[in-house]
Design a protein around this motif. Structure first.
Motif, PDB file in Angstrom:
ATOM      1  N   ASN A   1       3.819  16.700   3.615  1.00 17.33           N
ATOM      2  CA  ASN A   1       3.811  17.129   2.218  1.00 17.33           C
ATOM      3  C   ASN A   1       3.001  16.102   1.421  1.00 17.33           C
ATOM      4  O   ASN A   1       3.517  15.057   1.024  1.00 17.33           O
ATOM      5  N   TYR A   2       1.731  16.409   1.175  1.00 13.61           N
ATOM      6  CA  TYR A   2       0.841  15.425   0.554  1.00 13.61           C
ATOM      7  C   TYR A   2       1.111  15.244  -0.932  1.00 13.61           C
ATOM      8  O   TYR A   2       0.862  14.162  -1.467  1.00 13.61           O
ATOM      9  N   ASP A   3       1.621  16.278  -1.595  1.00 14.51           N
ATOM     10  CA  ASP A   3       2.013  16.098  -2.993  1.00 14.51           C
ATOM     11  C   ASP A   3       3.118  15.049  -3.090  1.00 14.51           C
ATOM     12  O   ASP A   3       3.078  14.153  -3.948  1.00 14.51           O
ATOM     13  N   LEU A   4       4.101  15.152  -2.203  1.00 15.30           N
ATOM     14  CA  LEU A   4       5.207  14.191  -2.200  1.00 15.30           C
ATOM     15  C   LEU A   4       4.707  12.800  -1.810  1.00 15.30           C
ATOM     16  O   LEU A   4       5.059  11.793  -2.455  1.00 15.30           O
ATOM     17  N   LEU A   5       3.885  12.721  -0.771  1.00 15.76           N
ATOM     18  CA  LEU A   5       3.340  11.441  -0.331  1.00 15.76           C
ATOM     19  C   LEU A   5       2.577  10.761  -1.456  1.00 15.76           C
ATOM     20  O   LEU A   5       2.753   9.561  -1.719  1.00 15.76           O
ATOM     21  N   ASN A   6       1.733  11.511  -2.150  1.00 17.33           N
ATOM     22  CA  ASN A   6       0.956  10.926  -3.240  1.00 17.33           C
ATOM     23  C   ASN A   6       1.843  10.479  -4.396  1.00 17.33           C
ATOM     24  O   ASN A   6       1.578   9.447  -5.032  1.00 17.33           O
ATOM     25  N   ASN A   7       2.921  11.221  -4.661  1.00 14.74           N
ATOM     26  CA  ASN A   7       3.839  10.810  -5.720  1.00 14.74           C
ATOM     27  C   ASN A   7       4.552   9.504  -5.367  1.00 14.74           C
ATOM     28  O   ASN A   7       4.778   8.654  -6.239  1.00 14.74           O
ATOM     29  N   TYR A   8       4.926   9.350  -4.096  1.00 17.10           N
ATOM     30  CA  TYR A   8       5.515   8.069  -3.678  1.00 17.10           C
ATOM     31  C   TYR A   8       4.541   6.929  -3.933  1.00 17.10           C
ATOM     32  O   TYR A   8       4.917   5.855  -4.426  1.00 17.10           O
ATOM     33  N   ILE A   9       3.291   7.134  -3.572  1.00 21.02           N
ATOM     34  CA  ILE A   9       2.278   6.091  -3.727  1.00 21.02           C
ATOM     35  C   ILE A   9       2.068   5.760  -5.196  1.00 21.02           C
ATOM     36  O   ILE A   9       2.037   4.582  -5.597  1.00 21.02           O
ATOM     37  N   ILE A  10       1.935   6.787  -6.023  1.00 21.70           N
ATOM     38  CA  ILE A  10       1.662   6.570  -7.447  1.00 21.70           C
ATOM     39  C   ILE A  10       2.789   5.789  -8.113  1.00 21.70           C
ATOM     40  O   ILE A  10       2.546   4.920  -8.965  1.00 21.70           O
ATOM     41  N   CYS A  11       4.027   6.053  -7.703  1.00 27.13           N
ATOM     42  CA  CYS A  11       5.188   5.479  -8.403  1.00 27.13           C
ATOM     43  C   CYS A  11       5.777   4.235  -7.741  1.00 27.13           C
ATOM     44  O   CYS A  11       6.619   3.562  -8.343  1.00 27.13           O
ATOM     45  N   HIS A  12       5.359   3.895  -6.512  1.00 27.69           N
ATOM     46  CA  HIS A  12       6.132   2.915  -5.735  1.00 27.69           C
ATOM     47  C   HIS A  12       6.141   1.511  -6.338  1.00 27.69           C
ATOM     48  O   HIS A  12       7.067   0.746  -6.088  1.00 27.69           O
ATOM     49  N   ASP A  13       5.139   1.161  -7.134  1.00 28.55           N
ATOM     50  CA  ASP A  13       5.104  -0.173  -7.745  1.00 28.55           C
ATOM     51  C   ASP A  13       5.218  -0.118  -9.262  1.00 28.55           C
ATOM     52  O   ASP A  13       4.903  -1.112  -9.937  1.00 28.55           O
ATOM     53  N   LEU A  14       5.674   0.990  -9.811  1.00 31.60           N
ATOM     54  CA  LEU A  14       5.664   1.146 -11.263  1.00 31.60           C
ATOM     55  C   LEU A  14       6.500   0.090 -11.969  1.00 31.60           C
ATOM     56  O   LEU A  14       6.151  -0.350 -13.074  1.00 31.60           O
TER      57      LEU A  14
ATOM     58  N   HIS B   1      -4.676  -1.267  -6.181  1.00 25.79           N
ATOM     59  CA  HIS B   1      -3.861  -1.076  -4.975  1.00 25.79           C
ATOM     60  C   HIS B   1      -3.425   0.381  -4.832  1.00 25.79           C
ATOM     61  O   HIS B   1      -3.524   0.973  -3.748  1.00 25.79           O
ATOM     62  N   ILE B   2      -2.960   0.984  -5.925  1.00 25.56           N
ATOM     63  CA  ILE B   2      -2.506   2.370  -5.882  1.00 25.56           C
ATOM     64  C   ILE B   2      -3.665   3.300  -5.544  1.00 25.56           C
ATOM     65  O   ILE B   2      -3.534   4.211  -4.703  1.00 25.56           O
ATOM     66  N   PHE B   3      -4.818   3.079  -6.164  1.00 23.68           N
ATOM     67  CA  PHE B   3      -5.984   3.905  -5.852  1.00 23.68           C
ATOM     68  C   PHE B   3      -6.371   3.773  -4.386  1.00 23.68           C
ATOM     69  O   PHE B   3      -6.712   4.767  -3.720  1.00 23.68           O
ATOM     70  N   ASP B   4      -6.333   2.548  -3.865  1.00 32.96           N
ATOM     71  CA  ASP B   4      -6.663   2.322  -2.451  1.00 32.96           C
ATOM     72  C   ASP B   4      -5.780   3.169  -1.534  1.00 32.96           C
ATOM     73  O   ASP B   4      -6.252   3.777  -0.574  1.00 32.96           O
ATOM     74  N   LEU B   5      -4.479   3.198  -1.826  1.00 33.66           N
ATOM     75  CA  LEU B   5      -3.548   3.953  -0.986  1.00 33.66           C
ATOM     76  C   LEU B   5      -3.824   5.452  -1.068  1.00 33.66           C
ATOM     77  O   LEU B   5      -3.788   6.155  -0.057  1.00 33.66           O
ATOM     78  N   LEU B   6      -4.078   5.947  -2.278  1.00 32.69           N
ATOM     79  CA  LEU B   6      -4.387   7.372  -2.437  1.00 32.69           C
ATOM     80  C   LEU B   6      -5.661   7.740  -1.688  1.00 32.69           C
ATOM     81  O   LEU B   6      -5.748   8.815  -1.073  1.00 32.69           O
ATOM     82  N   LEU B   7      -6.636   6.857  -1.735  1.00 31.90           N
ATOM     83  CA  LEU B   7      -7.886   7.115  -1.021  1.00 31.90           C
ATOM     84  C   LEU B   7      -7.668   7.098   0.489  1.00 31.90           C
ATOM     85  O   LEU B   7      -8.233   7.917   1.225  1.00 31.90           O
ATOM     86  N   MET B   8      -6.841   6.168   0.962  1.00 32.53           N
ATOM     87  CA  MET B   8      -6.523   6.135   2.394  1.00 32.53           C
ATOM     88  C   MET B   8      -5.946   7.465   2.859  1.00 32.53           C
ATOM     89  O   MET B   8      -6.312   7.975   3.924  1.00 32.53           O
ATOM     90  N   VAL B   9      -5.027   8.023   2.070  1.00 32.40           N
ATOM     91  CA  VAL B   9      -4.412   9.296   2.436  1.00 32.40           C
ATOM     92  C   VAL B   9      -5.472  10.386   2.548  1.00 32.40           C
ATOM     93  O   VAL B   9      -5.479  11.174   3.514  1.00 32.40           O
ATOM     94  N   GLN B  10      -6.379  10.429   1.573  1.00 29.96           N
ATOM     95  CA  GLN B  10      -7.413  11.460   1.600  1.00 29.96           C
ATOM     96  C   GLN B  10      -8.318  11.323   2.827  1.00 29.96           C
ATOM     97  O   GLN B  10      -8.763  12.311   3.410  1.00 29.96           O
ATOM     98  N   ILE B  11      -8.592  10.100   3.225  1.00 27.50           N
ATOM     99  CA  ILE B  11      -9.458   9.862   4.385  1.00 27.50           C
ATOM    100  C   ILE B  11      -8.724  10.144   5.695  1.00 27.50           C
ATOM    101  O   ILE B  11      -9.290  10.725   6.630  1.00 27.50           O
ATOM    102  N   LEU B  12      -7.462   9.758   5.769  1.00 25.39           N
ATOM    103  CA  LEU B  12      -6.722   9.821   7.029  1.00 25.39           C
ATOM    104  C   LEU B  12      -6.040  11.154   7.287  1.00 25.39           C
ATOM    105  O   LEU B  12      -5.656  11.434   8.430  1.00 25.39           O
ATOM    106  N   LYS B  13      -5.896  11.990   6.265  1.00 28.76           N
ATOM    107  CA  LYS B  13      -5.105  13.212   6.435  1.00 28.76           C
ATOM    108  C   LYS B  13      -5.661  14.117   7.535  1.00 28.76           C
ATOM    109  O   LYS B  13      -4.894  14.842   8.171  1.00 28.76           O
ATOM    110  N   LYS B  14      -6.963  14.069   7.796  1.00 28.91           N
ATOM    111  CA  LYS B  14      -7.532  14.920   8.852  1.00 28.91           C
ATOM    112  C   LYS B  14      -7.088  14.467  10.246  1.00 28.91           C
ATOM    113  O   LYS B  14      -7.212  15.217  11.217  1.00 28.91           O
ATOM    114  N   TYR B  15      -6.562  13.238  10.347  1.00 23.93           N
ATOM    115  CA  TYR B  15      -6.076  12.731  11.634  1.00 23.93           C
ATOM    116  C   TYR B  15      -4.564  12.888  11.776  1.00 23.93           C
ATOM    117  O   TYR B  15      -4.030  12.698  12.870  1.00 23.93           O
ATOM    118  N   PHE B  16      -3.882  13.181  10.677  1.00 21.09           N
ATOM    119  CA  PHE B  16      -2.427  13.309  10.702  1.00 21.09           C
ATOM    120  C   PHE B  16      -2.022  14.699  11.195  1.00 21.09           C
ATOM    121  O   PHE B  16      -2.797  15.650  11.102  1.00 21.09           O
TER     122      PHE B  16
END
Length: 247
Positions: A58-71, A38-53
């Motif tokens: 702040n992608y470092d912050l966004l990725n940290n939220y994703i990595i830690c949100h279900d810890l 699930h966490i990998f899926d979210l990180l991959l979504m960000v990488q794919i969608l960032k060109k549309y955002f």
């Protein structure tokens, strides 16, 4: 380094924690999704969608939220509302788990900030993580239903789940489990006017983010249900190879 290694192993434990939804729906499959998937899926979504955002995320912050949100689920497991656990009880054990992680590993990662920002949707990065978290709950079900439609009449499925409002209303319209989930979770993909003001972004930028996620999910809806066709198009010669010693 000792704390670094221990925290890494706690993240690794998430790979042993299956997401509860497919288990509750008695998905007939050898392997279903775990929390690390699930966490990998979210990180991959960000990488794919960032060109549309819009710019300014702040992608470092966004990725940290994703990595830690279900810890905390490495400790509590993936608790759902359909297992006889009240929201108050879930909040109680989640708080204990998060406090343990913050107290013991807050010097490795700023877990206090990541946990609390995500839960409160404090900024646009936390809100994007929240929206992606919701829609990713749908994607495995789209794939599983595409492989073999989930039997909603299975007697082993808990009654609270079968009798939930979204399921009952969806069945009246002859919807599958994945269609019910898709309609339900896509409602979370929104940014209100008050949130636009809170995050200090423009309405145009908010619409860019929401529209990108919704359009992506519309495409995923088609592709995930036809995942067999994707596999059928793989180059066959890449999966046939000789091993040493074989003729």
């Amino acid at each position: 380094m000792n704390l670094d290694a221990k925290l890494y192993m706690i993240f690794d434990i998430l790979g042993d924690i299956p997401r509860t939804g497919p288990l509750l729906w008695k998905v007939d499959r050898k392997r279903t999704e775990d929390i690390k998937d699930h966490i990998f899926d979210l990180l991959l979504m960000v990488q794919i969608l960032k060109k549309y955002f819009p710019e300014g995320i702040n992608y470092d912050l966004l990725n940290n939220y994703i990595i830690c949100h279900d810890l905390e689920e490495a400790i509590t497991g993936d608790i759902t509302a359909f297992e006889g656990v009240s929201k108050e009880e879930k909040d109680r054990v989640n708080t204990i788990a998060m406090n343990y992680l913050i107290d013991n590993f807050g010097s490795v990662l700023d877990l206090d900030t990541y946990f609390n920002d995500f839960e409160s949707k404090k900024n646009i990065e936390a809100h994007i993580a929240y929206m992606l978290d919701k829609v990713d709950s749908v994607i495995p079900f789209l794939k599983y239903d595409g492989e073999k439609e989930i039997n909603m009449d299975n007697k082993e499925i808990v009654e609270a789940l079968k009798n939930s409002e979204a399921v009952v209303e969806g069945r009246k319209k002859w919807k599958t489990v994945s269609d019910i989930f898709y309609d339900y979770h896509l409602r979370s993909v929104k940014i209100t006017f008050d949130q636009i003001k809170q995050y200090g972004i423009t309405e145009e930028d908010a619409n860019k983010i929401v529209n990108a996620i919704k359009e992506f999910m519309n495409e995923i809806y088609i592709e995930a249900k036809n995942v067999k066709k994707i596999k059928d198009n793989f180059p066959k010669e890449a999966s046939i190879y000789n091993k040493e010693g074989e003729i």
